[in-house]
Design a protein around this motif. Sequence first.
Motif, PDB file in Angstrom:
ATOM      1  N   THR A 153      -0.004   5.157  -3.376  1.00  0.00           N
ATOM      2  CA  THR A 153       0.948   4.062  -3.545  1.00  0.00           C
ATOM      3  C   THR A 153       1.497   4.107  -4.963  1.00  0.00           C
ATOM      4  O   THR A 153       1.013   4.874  -5.796  1.00  0.00           O
ATOM      5  N   ASN A 201       7.589  -1.097  -6.173  1.00  0.00           N
ATOM      6  CA  ASN A 201       6.613  -1.794  -5.330  1.00  0.00           C
ATOM      7  C   ASN A 201       6.881  -3.296  -5.351  1.00  0.00           C
ATOM      8  O   ASN A 201       6.997  -3.898  -6.417  1.00  0.00           O
ATOM      9  N   VAL A 212       0.828  -1.208   0.000  1.00  0.00           N
ATOM     10  CA  VAL A 212       0.000   0.000   0.000  1.00  0.00           C
ATOM     11  C   VAL A 212       0.863   1.259   0.000  1.00  0.00           C
ATOM     12  O   VAL A 212       0.570   2.228  -0.685  1.00  0.00           O
ATOM     13  N   LYS A 213       1.979   1.242   0.749  1.00  0.00           N
ATOM     14  CA  LYS A 213       2.857   2.419   0.795  1.00  0.00           C
ATOM     15  C   LYS A 213       3.722   2.529  -0.455  1.00  0.00           C
ATOM     16  O   LYS A 213       4.018   3.620  -0.930  1.00  0.00           O
ATOM     17  N   GLY A 214       4.183   1.410  -0.980  1.00  0.00           N
ATOM     18  CA  GLY A 214       5.050   1.425  -2.163  1.00  0.00           C
ATOM     19  C   GLY A 214       6.494   1.728  -1.804  1.00  0.00           C
ATOM     20  O   GLY A 214       7.389   0.923  -2.039  1.00  0.00           O
TER      21      GLY A 214
END
Length: 433
Positions: free
Chosen positions: A212, A218, A20-22
């Motif tokens: 993200t 990712n 989700v954050k990447g």
Amino acid sequence: MRYYSTNKQAPDATLEEAVVKGLASDKGLFMPYEIKTLPLSFYEEIDRMSFQEMAYRVADAFFGEDVPAGVLKQIVYDTLSFDVPAVQVKDNIYSLELFHGPTLAFKDVGARFMARLLGYFIRKEGKKQVNVLVATSGDTGSAVANGFLGVEGIHVYVLYPKGKVSEIQEKQFTTLGQNITALEVDGTFDDCQALVKNAFMDKGLNGHMLLTSANSINVARFLPQAFYYFYAYAQLKRQGKSENLVVCVPSGNFGNITAGLFGKRMGLPVKRFIAANNRNDIFYQYLKTGEYNPRPSVATIANAMDVGDPSNFARIIDLYKGSHEAICADISGAAYTDEQIRETVKRAYEETGYLLDPHGACGYRALEEGLKPGETGIFLETAHPAKFLQTVESIIGREVAIPEKLQAFMRGTKQSMLMSRDFASFKDYLMNE
């Protein structure tokens, strides 16, 4: 599985947080604490497995602790709804054709997998909307846009350099509408990538919307690319050609070859890798000198490799604990000018009847020049030649058939928004979305 940042200054993350954050809060890239070795029995049976069955076993080693088996299997089988055949071009050189997916490029695998995994996490947590930012030098934008098209709870912003992607590539992500927005940046790919990275670091923006990335930074984008290295080995094993296997990867942002290196750590019997560059030869120079000197990218006919500061270099350094010697033991390099790429496409077509795209041409030539006696080489043909229609037709002097999938995109109407490379303008645009 826990994930740490390559910069070692951010808290550890779960798989869900990493996806989700990447990007980690210290601008580092997430890496898993453990790369599991697959049992010897897996490699003994691999040539008797289907692509999906084999890929699920690999995915389970990466993601099995964090995603229910049934869900993960569904994600893998949905992602790999097309073949990735290994095609013989010369006696000891094979092409791994990664262009049989929806957008005819290798990034279909990672983009489709990530879209499905992120969709699962959004549904599980009941999140409102996740906004995916993706910078593209060509094929990433189309693969991500089509992979995420219509996925509930996700909006995709594709940033691409104005005038520096082919018309067909551009049409594949500017004609979709729905939850896909194309932003035409007045700058280079590196400028697009900088806008994305700066967006992740901006507290005000992140307080306003959940962001993200679907670039190969990712983990859900780059790790699934390991699947086809295992499949390449399986196909060559069926033909008795898997001994002394050399894999050549046309390389830009280095997510693809990093996934292959992960496969090698999992026990995949690859003797060595070759990273093939165009004139943006930062990694090639690193191999020769031990010094990493990023510089502005230059435009070439192999435009998806026009990267002057490859993000995933940080992962390679981390994987090998900073040892230049260890990296050189597993990876050699090559770099080619536009003139050499053109000459390779023409010669390969005349000699073998096989039509290379400009990126695959770098991989093919590096194998021709770098294979040793007793070795079998396979290069990654990362996109269909028709995606670079004018370039390829001008080289071989004849028309190239355009697959129906591409023709359908070409009939669409371009919808994009012009954007300066100034971060303040980009932030202001997103804040008012």
